[in-house]
Structures are given as C-alpha cells and as structure tokens.
Motif scaffolding. Structure first.
Motif, PDB file in Angstrom:
ATOM      1  N   SER A 351       6.670  12.802  -4.293  1.00  0.00           N
ATOM      2  CA  SER A 351       6.596  11.410  -3.882  1.00  0.00           C
ATOM      3  C   SER A 351       7.360  10.557  -4.888  1.00  0.00           C
ATOM      4  O   SER A 351       7.134  10.650  -6.101  1.00  0.00           O
ATOM      5  CB  SER A 351       5.139  10.937  -3.794  1.00  0.00           C
ATOM      6  OG  SER A 351       5.083   9.588  -3.396  1.00  0.00           O
ATOM      7  N   ILE A 352       8.248   9.726  -4.376  1.00  0.00           N
ATOM      8  CA  ILE A 352       9.103   8.906  -5.229  1.00  0.00           C
ATOM      9  C   ILE A 352       8.625   7.471  -5.201  1.00  0.00           C
ATOM     10  O   ILE A 352       8.450   6.886  -4.118  1.00  0.00           O
ATOM     11  CB  ILE A 352      10.576   8.947  -4.760  1.00  0.00           C
ATOM     12  CG1 ILE A 352      11.063  10.386  -4.658  1.00  0.00           C
ATOM     13  CG2 ILE A 352      11.465   8.141  -5.706  1.00  0.00           C
ATOM     14  CD1 ILE A 352      11.074  11.142  -5.947  1.00  0.00           C
ATOM     15  N   GLY A 353       8.402   6.894  -6.367  1.00  0.00           N
ATOM     16  CA  GLY A 353       8.070   5.478  -6.446  1.00  0.00           C
ATOM     17  C   GLY A 353       6.700   5.236  -7.005  1.00  0.00           C
ATOM     18  O   GLY A 353       6.438   5.465  -8.178  1.00  0.00           O
ATOM     19  N   GLY A 354       5.792   4.746  -6.152  1.00  0.00           N
ATOM     20  CA  GLY A 354       4.475   4.354  -6.616  1.00  0.00           C
ATOM     21  C   GLY A 354       4.491   2.946  -7.182  1.00  0.00           C
ATOM     22  O   GLY A 354       5.509   2.246  -7.198  1.00  0.00           O
ATOM     23  N   GLN A 355       3.346   2.518  -7.666  1.00  0.00           N
ATOM     24  CA  GLN A 355       3.188   1.153  -8.157  1.00  0.00           C
ATOM     25  C   GLN A 355       4.179   0.819  -9.267  1.00  0.00           C
ATOM     26  O   GLN A 355       4.709  -0.290  -9.337  1.00  0.00           O
ATOM     27  CB  GLN A 355       1.758   0.954  -8.653  1.00  0.00           C
ATOM     28  CG  GLN A 355       1.473  -0.448  -9.175  1.00  0.00           C
ATOM     29  CD  GLN A 355       0.075  -0.566  -9.733  1.00  0.00           C
ATOM     30  OE1 GLN A 355      -0.722   0.356  -9.628  1.00  0.00           O
ATOM     31  NE2 GLN A 355      -0.235  -1.703 -10.334  1.00  0.00           N
ATOM     32  N   ASN A 356       4.446   1.789 -10.145  1.00  0.00           N
ATOM     33  CA  ASN A 356       5.294   1.512 -11.312  1.00  0.00           C
ATOM     34  C   ASN A 356       6.718   2.025 -11.159  1.00  0.00           C
ATOM     35  O   ASN A 356       7.525   1.845 -12.065  1.00  0.00           O
ATOM     36  CB  ASN A 356       4.680   2.138 -12.566  1.00  0.00           C
ATOM     37  CG  ASN A 356       3.332   1.538 -12.908  1.00  0.00           C
ATOM     38  OD1 ASN A 356       3.081   0.383 -12.617  1.00  0.00           O
ATOM     39  ND2 ASN A 356       2.454   2.326 -13.507  1.00  0.00           N
ATOM     40  N   GLY A 357       7.028   2.687 -10.052  1.00  0.00           N
ATOM     41  CA  GLY A 357       8.330   3.335  -9.908  1.00  0.00           C
ATOM     42  C   GLY A 357       9.241   2.596  -8.959  1.00  0.00           C
ATOM     43  O   GLY A 357       9.512   3.062  -7.859  1.00  0.00           O
ATOM     44  N   GLN A 358       9.727   1.434  -9.357  1.00  0.00           N
ATOM     45  CA  GLN A 358      10.587   0.643  -8.483  1.00  0.00           C
ATOM     46  C   GLN A 358      11.989   1.246  -8.445  1.00  0.00           C
ATOM     47  O   GLN A 358      12.581   1.544  -9.482  1.00  0.00           O
ATOM     48  CB  GLN A 358      10.649  -0.799  -8.980  1.00  0.00           C
ATOM     49  CG  GLN A 358      11.257  -1.748  -7.968  1.00  0.00           C
ATOM     50  CD  GLN A 358      11.191  -3.188  -8.435  1.00  0.00           C
ATOM     51  OE1 GLN A 358      12.153  -3.938  -8.308  1.00  0.00           O
ATOM     52  NE2 GLN A 358      10.068  -3.593  -8.993  1.00  0.00           N
ATOM     53  N   VAL A 359      12.514   1.453  -7.233  1.00  0.00           N
ATOM     54  CA  VAL A 359      13.824   2.070  -7.029  1.00  0.00           C
ATOM     55  C   VAL A 359      14.662   1.154  -6.147  1.00  0.00           C
ATOM     56  O   VAL A 359      14.253   0.829  -5.027  1.00  0.00           O
ATOM     57  CB  VAL A 359      13.698   3.453  -6.341  1.00  0.00           C
ATOM     58  CG1 VAL A 359      15.071   4.078  -6.138  1.00  0.00           C
ATOM     59  CG2 VAL A 359      12.798   4.377  -7.155  1.00  0.00           C
ATOM     60  N   ARG A 360      15.834   0.727  -6.631  1.00  0.00           N
ATOM     61  CA  ARG A 360      16.737  -0.115  -5.842  1.00  0.00           C
ATOM     62  C   ARG A 360      18.124   0.532  -5.854  1.00  0.00           C
ATOM     63  O   ARG A 360      18.812   0.536  -6.871  1.00  0.00           O
ATOM     64  CB  ARG A 360      16.812  -1.537  -6.411  1.00  0.00           C
ATOM     65  CG  ARG A 360      15.530  -2.336  -6.197  1.00  0.00           C
ATOM     66  CD  ARG A 360      15.656  -3.754  -6.735  1.00  0.00           C
ATOM     67  NE  ARG A 360      16.736  -4.501  -6.093  1.00  0.00           N
ATOM     68  CZ  ARG A 360      16.619  -5.124  -4.927  1.00  0.00           C
ATOM     69  NH1 ARG A 360      15.469  -5.084  -4.258  1.00  0.00           N
ATOM     70  NH2 ARG A 360      17.640  -5.786  -4.411  1.00  0.00           N
ATOM     71  N   LEU A 361      18.503   1.080  -4.708  1.00  0.00           N
ATOM     72  CA  LEU A 361      19.806   1.742  -4.594  1.00  0.00           C
ATOM     73  C   LEU A 361      20.847   0.699  -4.186  1.00  0.00           C
ATOM     74  O   LEU A 361      21.232   0.586  -3.027  1.00  0.00           O
ATOM     75  CB  LEU A 361      19.725   2.873  -3.571  1.00  0.00           C
ATOM     76  CG  LEU A 361      18.648   3.930  -3.818  1.00  0.00           C
ATOM     77  CD1 LEU A 361      18.689   5.001  -2.739  1.00  0.00           C
ATOM     78  CD2 LEU A 361      18.790   4.552  -5.195  1.00  0.00           C
ATOM     79  N   THR A 362      21.309  -0.059  -5.166  1.00  0.00           N
ATOM     80  CA  THR A 362      22.204  -1.182  -4.878  1.00  0.00           C
ATOM     81  C   THR A 362      23.661  -0.758  -4.706  1.00  0.00           C
ATOM     82  O   THR A 362      24.463  -1.525  -4.175  1.00  0.00           O
ATOM     83  CB  THR A 362      22.119  -2.226  -6.008  1.00  0.00           C
ATOM     84  OG1 THR A 362      22.447  -1.598  -7.260  1.00  0.00           O
ATOM     85  CG2 THR A 362      20.713  -2.816  -6.094  1.00  0.00           C
ATOM     86  N   THR A 363      24.027   0.448  -5.145  1.00  0.00           N
ATOM     87  CA  THR A 363      25.414   0.901  -5.091  1.00  0.00           C
ATOM     88  C   THR A 363      25.493   2.300  -4.496  1.00  0.00           C
ATOM     89  O   THR A 363      24.490   3.027  -4.438  1.00  0.00           O
ATOM     90  CB  THR A 363      26.049   0.921  -6.492  1.00  0.00           C
ATOM     91  OG1 THR A 363      25.373   1.917  -7.293  1.00  0.00           O
ATOM     92  CG2 THR A 363      25.928  -0.440  -7.176  1.00  0.00           C
TER      93      THR A 363
END
Length: 604
Positions: A351-363
């Motif tokens: 599982s990727i992310g969670g409360q503390n695992g912010q992921v922003r694929l901007t590029t």
C-alpha cells in the motif's frame, strides 16, 4: 488512514532477534515434583500420522532416515520458501515450557511465537546426524495459545525433523469435538471451490483440508478454498476444533475445478475480507507478524510504502525497525510468510501513501520513478499487486478540470499512466486496489472542479478520474467510510458517520452511479459490485466512525438482500458485493478480532 492510523516510523533497520535460553527452568524455581506433572502438548510430534496437526510448505514425511518410530518430517526449502511447518498448541498463562526436537540438515530452526513474553528459537548450522535442539520460554499472563515452528533456510537443501515435543503444564481443555457431518460443495470456479457443513456442538472453529493437507481455518460453517489449479480434481475434508484439540476429519467430498486461466480479481473469493497490516511502523495496536494474520483475511495490504520526498515519485518500503517492533520477523521470514499466504490463496499487496505518505507525480520523470521503485518493492517481496492510499494533497484538480472523463491535472494524468504501466507489466494477475476517503469520491456528487464551484477544495472528488480511467483494471475500491464529515447521498440528504445508513448511502452511490457536481450530463457510471468493499475502522481506537457489529450486519443486509434497511432507500440489491475492508488488522487484533468475527459470521 486517518489521525489514529499510525506514527511516523524511524528509518533505522531492524535486527534479527534470536534468543537461546538454556537455564530458564532452573531460574524459574519450578520444582521437579511440579515438572513430573507436565505433559507433552505437541500433536503428532513424531510425524507418525503424516503431517496431521501440522501446517507446512514444501514438506512430506519419509520412512528413512528417522530418529525414532517409523516416520520423520522432510522439508525442502527453495529460493523463496524456507519450508516452514507450524502447529498451534493450547497452553496455560504464566507457565514455563520446554520445546525440544531432533533435526538433521543445514541451518535448521525450531522455535515458538506468540508466547506473550519473548519469542524463542534454537538452530543448528550443520547437523550431519540427528541433533537435539532445545529452548525454553514462559508464557505471558494472558497467553493461552502458542505457535511452534520448524524451518530450514532458503536454497540450502532438505532438512529432517523428528520427535518434536513441548513439555509443560497442560491446559484444562476438556475433550475435542465430534467430527463435522454434511460436508458438501457449492460454487466451483476455475480457481476456487465453496464448501459448507453442519455445525458441531462445542466447536470454536474448523480446519479445512485439501488432499490431506490443512489449508485454512474457519470460524463459521462455510468457506471458499481459493488458489486452485483449473481443470483439476481435489478432495476436501473438515475437522472441528476447540481448545482440547481437533476432531477426526469428516467424510471426503471431491470437486473438479472448471477450465480457465484464473488470476486477477477472479481469484478472490466471492466475499473477501481486506485489511491493512502495520508493516513499517508501530503504534498502540502493537506489531503483528504477517505469518500470524488469521486465515480469514483474503487481501492483506502492507502499510506503507512511502516517498523519499513528496514529488520525487521514489517509493521505499522500510519494514518496522526492531527498536519500535521488538518481535519483528527477519526479512527472510517475512518473505516466507508472503509465500505462505499466497499458497493459501491470499493476496498480499504493498500500500502506497497513508496519512504521512503524500505522493504528487507532477512530472513524467516522477511518474517513471514511481513505476520503477514500486516494481522493485513488488519484485523483492514477491507481492501480488498495489494498493493506492493517497491522502492529503496527493490528488487535487486544476481550476479548469471539470470533466472527470478527460482529466488535465498532471498529478492525475501521471498517476493513471503509471498504474496502467504497472498493470501491463505484470499482466492479468496484478491486483490493483484503492482506498480513497469519501472526500475524494462521494463529495464529487456536490463539488468537482474549483472553477465551476467557486473555490471549493480542489480535492473534492479528485479520485473520480483515476477510478474511471482504471475501472477495467481495478480489482477493488474500498472507500474509507470514516474520519469523514457529513456527505450528501443520492437522496439529497446529508448522512453522518456512526450507523449503517452512512455506509449504505455511500456504497449505494458507487453501485448506482451519480451525476458529478450536479451535472445530469456528466454521470459517473456505477462500479460492478464485485469491485466494491466497504471501508470501516476495526475499533473506536482506529478511527472516527466505528460502528458496532449489529450496524455492520444491517449494512450488509440492506445492500445484499434489501432487508434490515433504515431511512435510506437503496437503488438496487447487490448480493455480489465483494466484502469489507478495515483499518486495520493490527487494531482488530487489539480489539479481540471483533471485525473479523463479524465478517466470518456473516459470510462464512
């Protein structure tokens, strides 16, 4: 998964804790007179009855060489399997026990887990002839069951074990129950067989055997055995279990699976229980080893893989360090547990992310790094797929992005491209799930796109374009129906957490479809019921919105049978609803497995 979900893990690496205690008995002060009353609690410790009583991978029994009697265990580790055999025994709390066994081979281990104090093991680097391994432990003040194990090491060749014993005070457990009757088959697919049987008085559970090997347990009187090979004949038996032990096996029933390729979502049971396992951190719920997760859990999401930075796309999975999780298993044992769960028909995902695992694929560079780093995790641990648990500001919409069917926002476009690439790489067997909050999905009924709705939060409904673009690839969507404010349902009434109506209204939206941002020409199509599981917190500690078992039952009754409904009127009946998801397995264990028992009691 919300404010009660977790604490940020340290990046320190864990160590292997191997405890060999040889003087504990003398130190305990237990007299020889007391020891004289001790019993051997291991069932079939000499393997004279084959593997009866043991759950093993890559193992059989042999007639030679043996240490005593007529048989011994022979198990063969491979590059991804340490050939582990386990048996769970009933013990007394706060009591001293001695575990002993004779082994032959290289790197052979004998140990016990779930002791309630310090889990123990003994091992030998090389035993050309029979060598005795012995270790001792004391059970915790509330411990009533301990799991014994023996295993080898990856790729080091076969090992032998014989005369395994656990001596210590026996529990006052009465007598085993009678064997089950009425075993029969139900639905048969290319990869699964449904079984049911009559209840047995005094039984606390049931053990299911496939071709003589124990493959899973059940608390109810039905189960679906999954992970089978198409066009293959199987023989099944069931035994009843209580604290005194296991009954004789039932009469045998046979079934031949249908032709087909299997895999993917079709390989899940008709009704599945999904749970998150705290694999990278510790909190108040305590650390639970993957091998100790009960058989009821069909999909296990390892929480969490997290980015090295918000916009890097570089995902790492660091398992819980020993400083936070003293009973954490080794990497080798963790990987072996993954294989064992898969052999039992379970799916294990990162599982990727969670409360503390912010992921922003901007590029596009971040997108490609995401694909390569997630692939590395999946390949290293041999996982079945990926769960997307993006929270916070990982997904949001540009002001002019009002058409969910044609998204423009880079973080959404790149995520869709990355997930399609992973699906293409791993093929039809790849399991893809998502766990958005209601804010990202159902709130799109009211607000979607900041340009149209005058500055509303750009995250409202931001998962909708991702779900829609991947609906043909999506195995499961389990929206977090918790840690949520009031949300408007299709009845144009606000529904709040705390009862069945909230779950019914939120799930009805997914299965009925709804106009996005009130636009009748822009309708989000319904998902298939087999793609939907309902997300609930396992305990009040796990998140806001916990409901008691009676409200869970009302929710399922209303959605699958259209009975026991409350104020909200559903737009259909969906008996094929896939099941339930919870945050988390750890919190459910902390709460005495109430959520699991509710699911088992309803679906079997």
């Amino acid at each position: 998964m919300g404010p009660f979900g977790r604490t940020r893990p340290s990046l320190a690496r864990h160590g292997l804790l191997a405890v060999l205690v040889t003087a504990a008995l003398a130190a305990s002060g237990i007299s020889s007179a007391a020891r004289a009353a001790d019993a051997d609690l291991v069932r079939n410790g000499g393997f004279e009855a084959g593997l009866d009583g043991w759950t093993c991978t890559s193992a059989t029994t042999v007639k030679s060489p043996v240490r005593s009697g007529a048989s011994a265990l022979r198990a063969t580790p491979s590059g991804s399997d340490n050939a582990r055999c386990t048996q769970t025994v009933t013990v007394r709390p706060d009591s001293q026990y001695t575990l002993s066994g004779h082994v032959r081979g290289s790197y052979v281990y004998l140990g016990a887990t779930g002791t309630g104090t310090t889990d123990v093991s003994a091992w030998t680097q090389s035993a050309l002839d029979w060598q005795q391994l012995t270790t001792t432990f004391r059970t915790g003040p509330t411990t009533t069951r301990v799991t014994l194990h023996t295993h080898g090491w990856y790729g080091t060749g076969a090992y032998l074990a014989d005369d395994v014993s656990l001596t210590g005070p026996g529990a006052d457990t009465g007598v085993p129950p009678a064997p089950p009757t009425g075993l029969r088959t139900g639905s048969v697919t290319s990869t699964s067989v449904a079984l049911s049987w009559s209840p047995v008085a005094g039984a606390t559970g049931y053990a299911v055997y496939r071709d003589g090997t124990r493959v899973r347990t059940a608390t109810g009187t039905s189960v679906t055995v999954t992970g089978l090979t198409p066009d293959t004949a199987y023989a099944f038996q069931v035994a009843a279990v209580n604290d005194a032990g296991e009954s004789a096996k039932s009469a045998t029933v046979t079934a031949t699976t249908a032709s087909g390729t299997g895999g993917g979502s079709a390989d899940l049971p008709p009704h599945a229980l999904v749970g998150y396992l705290h694999a990278s951190f510790a909190n108040g719920s305590g650390y639970t080893r993957l091998a100790d997760v009960p058989d009821s859990w069909d999909v296990i999401d390892l929480a969490f893989g997290e980015p090295t930075s918000v916009e890097s796309g570089d995902i790492r999975f660091d398992r819980c360090p020993a400083a936070q999780c003293p009973n954490v298993e080794s990497d080798a044992d963790f990987k072996a547990a993954v294989k064992a769960k898969q052999a039992a028909g379970k799916k294990v995902l990162i599982s990727i992310g969670g409360q503390n695992g912010q992921v922003r694929l901007t590029t596009t560079a971040a997108r490609d790094t995401f694909v390569s780093s997630v692939s590395k995790i999946i390949d290293e641990y041999g996982l079945d797929g990926l769960d997307i648990d993006f929270e916070g500001h990982s997904l949001s919409l540009n002001a002019d992005d009002t058409d969910f069917k044609n998204p423009k926002t880079p973080v959404i476009v790149h995520l869709v491209q990355a997930l399609k690439t992973l699906k293409a790489k791993y093929g039809d067997d790849f399991v893809l799930t998502m766990a958005p909050e209601t804010f990202f999905v159902q709130l799109g009924y009211q607000y979607y796109g900041t340009g149209k709705w005058g500055g509303q939060d750009p995250r409202a409904g931001a998962y909708l374009p991702v779900i829609h673009a991947l609906r043909d690839d999506l195995t499961l969507l389990h929206v977090q129906d918790y840690n949520s404010g009031p949300v408007m349902g299709l009845d144009n009434q606000y529904h709040s957490m705390g009862g069945a109506d909230f779950h019914i209204a939120m799930t009805d939206m997914l299965l009925t479809g709804f106009p996005v941002a009130g636009d009748a020409n822009n309708v989000f199509p319904p998902l298939r019921p087999d793609q939907v599981a309902i997300g609930m917190p396992a305990t009040a500690n796990a998140g806001n919105g916990h409901v008691p078992p009676a409200e869970v039952t009302k929710t399922l009754d209303c959605l699958t049978k259209k009975t026991n409904c409350g104020a909200y009127a559903t737009h259909g009946t969906w008996p094929a609803l896939r099941g339930l998801m919870t945050w988390s397995i750890n919190w459910d264990r902390f709460g005495g497995w109430e959520f699991q028992r509710t699911f088992d009691g309803y679906f079997g």
